[in-house]
Design an enzyme around this catalytic site. Sequence first.
Site, PDB file in Angstrom:
ATOM      1  CG  ASP B 164      -2.267   0.586   0.992  1.00 41.09           C
ATOM      2  OD1 ASP B 164      -2.306   1.809   0.847  1.00 41.09           O
ATOM      3  OD2 ASP B 164      -3.281  -0.138   0.915  1.00 41.09           O
ATOM      4  CG  HIS B 199      -5.235   3.937   0.972  1.00 41.01           C
ATOM      5  ND1 HIS B 199      -4.802   2.656   0.675  1.00 41.01           N
ATOM      6  CD2 HIS B 199      -6.509   4.008   0.524  1.00 41.01           C
ATOM      7  CE1 HIS B 199      -5.777   1.999   0.076  1.00 41.01           C
ATOM      8  NE2 HIS B 199      -6.826   2.792  -0.024  1.00 41.01           N
ATOM      9  CG  ASN B 284     -13.089   2.182  -4.924  1.00 43.35           C
ATOM     10  OD1 ASN B 284     -13.522   1.105  -4.513  1.00 43.35           O
ATOM     11  ND2 ASN B 284     -12.196   2.878  -4.288  1.00 43.35           N
ATOM     12  CB  SER B 347      -9.129   0.626  -0.233  1.00 44.80           C
ATOM     13  OG  SER B 347      -8.338   0.735  -1.364  1.00 44.80           O
TER      14      SER B 347
END
Lengths: 114, 425
Positions: B164, B199, B284, B347
């Site tokens: 990530d 994130h 998404n 996510s």
Amino acid sequence: MVEEVNPEKDENERKDEKEDLDSIIENHEQIYIRLESKDELTTNELYLKIHRDLLEKYDSQIEVYRLRTIDGMLLDYSRLSYEERKQVSEYLTQISEAENLELIVEGLNPIKYQ
Amino acid sequence: MDLDKIVIKEFEKRKQKFKAFDKEQFRAQIIKRVIEDYHDNFDLLVRTRKVNRPLIKFLQKIGEIVYKYKHVPYIAIKTSDREGRDLLKHFYEDKDSTLIKEYRNQINLLSLIDVASNYRIEPGEKTTVAKSVLEEELWNLSMIGAYYAQRVSQGEGVNVAIIDTGVDYNHKELKDNFGLNKGYDFVRGTKDPFDYNGHGTHVAGTIAGRNTGIAYKSRLFALRILDENGFGSEFNLIKALEYCIDNEIDLINMSLGSQYASTALEEICNLASKKAILVAAAGNEGKYLPEYPAAFGDSVISVAAINENKQHSYFSNLHETVDICAPGEMIYSSIPNNKYDSYSGTSMATPHITGSLALALSITKDPSFLEEIMKSSAEKLNQEFDFPKEYAFGFGLIRVDKIIGKIKNVAYKKHKRLFKKLMQL
């Protein structure tokens, strides 16, 4: 002895491959390359040679990463000009033709968080 | 009695204890540690029955209102001045004071004042107080049965890689999950995978956060391949997967993706899946679209998102490769610098699967049948679509309590046979 992967490659096929390669160079700053052969030893030596030659010529301008778990190498030539990138791909093509191996080149894609 | 019933019974007992504890000891703690010791700063979570202007004015006298939660009836207050503490002191110690009489109507609207989790008190008691508030707040963990499953497993001995934006490994939720080797930053080429975006820390908080996460005793490795804006490339993703293969990683969380993929990425995912379980976000775009690596099929578990009402999240991609779904809207978790925030996205759904599988792997080191158990124990969801509902939900909502129950059952049956054999000797 190196096995010939595709000895009867005709001119049209070579032309198509060249066009594909040009398109990859134009659209991707990072690529994956693989030399197709059943002789692992020879390809290993060739990967080492490619690694050495590219770093010698472009030094920190290029990142060459030899994959250990799957066959092939990653190249990041985002800091090279388009002309220099073309030179790299011509160099790779020459090596594969000289050794009569098939060169697989793939553009690597951007990813983002979701 | 099956495991589920035992777990539920124990949980109910624990809840009863919390209630008794909250009323008596909690008040004493506040007075002793907050009022008498006068810490420089402390945060409060105030539960309200109703919010009106006089109440807001009253709360502003205690401190600065920093946040009003959307999904739970709490208001967060930062207190820093003596005046606010004095007011609290009156509130707790001198119920007949004129000050308290003046604000009686407002005080009556408050049902609980709790100290937020960064308040320093004895570890055992702190955990109890903080957890009792967070349990109400973290609907996502309740929905998948994480609190029940945590009674049996906390993820010990499981290595989880988070590919990530990096992770804030100093965050109070996560600092115990990292060893000396914290992972690797493939963007900068260093051994320090700190998160400059937020994130990755949020994702890590859901997987393993002490209060916000599922497998809070699992070991984390942060593999930073996305920059501070959340962008990266397959170049570093392939390298990170190679790192996982070399470093005995059991679970790989990839809350990332692209609509395009190279065969090199597919090949390394296939290889990595022989050594670890790979989990990735379905994407998404909110359309029928494949998102790679999630859409590679068998080698990667593809995760879609749902909301608090168990409805398909409008942004979650639809695809035949979706395997499972999990909460993915307004998920409360850690962000860098000891802060918290609510994020949405596939996510955010993905780490629910990773955390759940970490709990399961901790009690059975055999991952071969785990994916099947996960799918067969998923809660079927019903919603009308003009496309197959599997495209939105896969096998359904993950239920980690049921996964753990099934594993325990399998283990019990195995032992039962062994026991019978021994008796025959």
